[in-house]
Design an enzyme around this catalytic site. Structure first.
Site, PDB file in Angstrom:
ATOM      1  N   PRO A 119      -0.912 -30.189 -30.645  1.00 14.56           N
ATOM      2  CA  PRO A 119       0.259 -29.459 -31.150  1.00 14.56           C
ATOM      3  C   PRO A 119       0.614 -29.886 -32.575  1.00 14.56           C
ATOM      4  CG  PRO A 119       0.983 -31.232 -29.714  1.00 14.56           C
ATOM      5  CD  PRO A 119      -0.520 -31.255 -29.686  1.00 14.56           C
ATOM      6  N   LYS A 120      -0.288 -29.575 -33.508  1.00 17.05           N
ATOM      7  CA  LYS A 120      -0.154 -30.054 -34.876  1.00 17.05           C
ATOM      8  C   LYS A 120       0.555 -29.040 -35.761  1.00 17.05           C
ATOM      9  CE  LYS A 120      -4.339 -32.926 -34.824  1.00 17.05           C
ATOM     10  NZ  LYS A 120      -5.541 -33.331 -35.571  1.00 17.05           N
ATOM     11  N   LYS A 121       1.412 -29.555 -36.638  1.00 18.98           N
ATOM     12  CA  LYS A 121       1.998 -28.754 -37.703  1.00 18.98           C
ATOM     13  C   LYS A 121       2.104 -29.633 -38.949  1.00 18.98           C
ATOM     14  CE  LYS A 121       6.337 -27.565 -37.255  1.00 18.98           C
ATOM     15  NZ  LYS A 121       7.608 -27.060 -36.666  1.00 18.98           N
TER      16      LYS A 121
END
Length: 251
Positions: A119-121
């Site tokens: 869940p990368k941002k």
């Protein structure tokens, strides 16, 4: 030169003539450096953050704030990540649910989301030494959202303890939306790092501050008490994620 159908199907990602990230079989990390801060949080907030069928220990609601400095990664270079990880269990197996990750390297974001389900941002984390203190910070845009500090290499940690800490299975949620705005994929997936060499591990006094932000809501899992910390230097390999639960079949 025309790109024919066969060549299109061989491309892992786009743009077709300059892909966002390369495609090695497995990503290898040299001198991956962790700062982990374990803290007790509000059990109600923790329950709301963790999706079913994962289970949490409601009597011991723990979160790990982690900062990872990737000195050297095959195909991706160097970058830093920060986020929150939650101890969970699934089918009687203990592991960690990756709740959030903020990363300062776009190829690492794109490959992590597309190839796997991290869940990368975008964010701007940093890990550095400040005199006798190990410091980890996370900025989102121009605002500070987390500051972690730990005594630098004050107490050596057994390498076996470090291995147990970083080799736990990771669980994440993978979603892929179709053109009709309906889910094509909605899975709980599992992965685990391998080929781990612990080069050094330490513990010591630690503190953690989380600051309110609408789009980087780490503080929604508030720090009630810091219960542990570690500083670990490793080499490791990141394995491919595998689905373990299909939410679409359970609807």
């Amino acid at each position: 030169m025309k790109i024919d159908v066969n060549n299109i199907s061989k491309n892992l990602n786009t743009p077709l003539t300059a892909p966002a990230y390369p495609s090695p079989p497995l990503y290898k990390f040299n001198d991956r450096e962790y700062l982990n801060i374990y803290y007790r949080t509000d059990p109600k907030a923790l329950r709301e953050a963790v999706p079913e069928p994962l289970e949490i220990d409601e009597e011991n609601p723990i979160v790990r704030f982690e900062l990872m400095y990737m000195h050297d990664v095959t195909g991706l270079g160097g970058y830093t990540e920060a986020g929150q990880v939650i101890p969970v269990s699934f089918n009687n197996e203990d592991g960690d649910y990756i709740h959030s990750m903020y990363v300062n390297n776009f190829p690492a974001i794109a490959s992590g989301r597309e190839l796997s389900s991290y869940p990368k941002k975008w964010g701007n984390p940093k890990l550095y030494q400040d005199n006798e203190t190990l410091v980890g910070t996370l900025d989102y845009g121009t605002l500070r959202v987390a500051t972690a500090t730990m005594g630098y290499k004050q107490i050596e940690l057994p390498k076996e303890t470090a291995l147990e800490e970083i080799c736990r299975p990771n669980f994440m949620v993978k979603t892929v939306m179709g053109y009709d705005r309906q889910f094509r994929v909605c899975d709980l997936v599992r992965t685990q790092i391998t080929d781990v060499t612990v080069k050094g591990a330490w513990t010591g006094p630690a503190r953690l501050q989380l600051f309110e932000h609408a789009l980087a809501p780490l503080a929604d899992l508030p720090v009630l008490e810091v219960v542990g910390a570690s500083h670990i230097l490793t080499d490791l390999t990141l394995n491919i994620a595998q689905p373990v639960y299909n939410y679409l079949e359970k609807k």
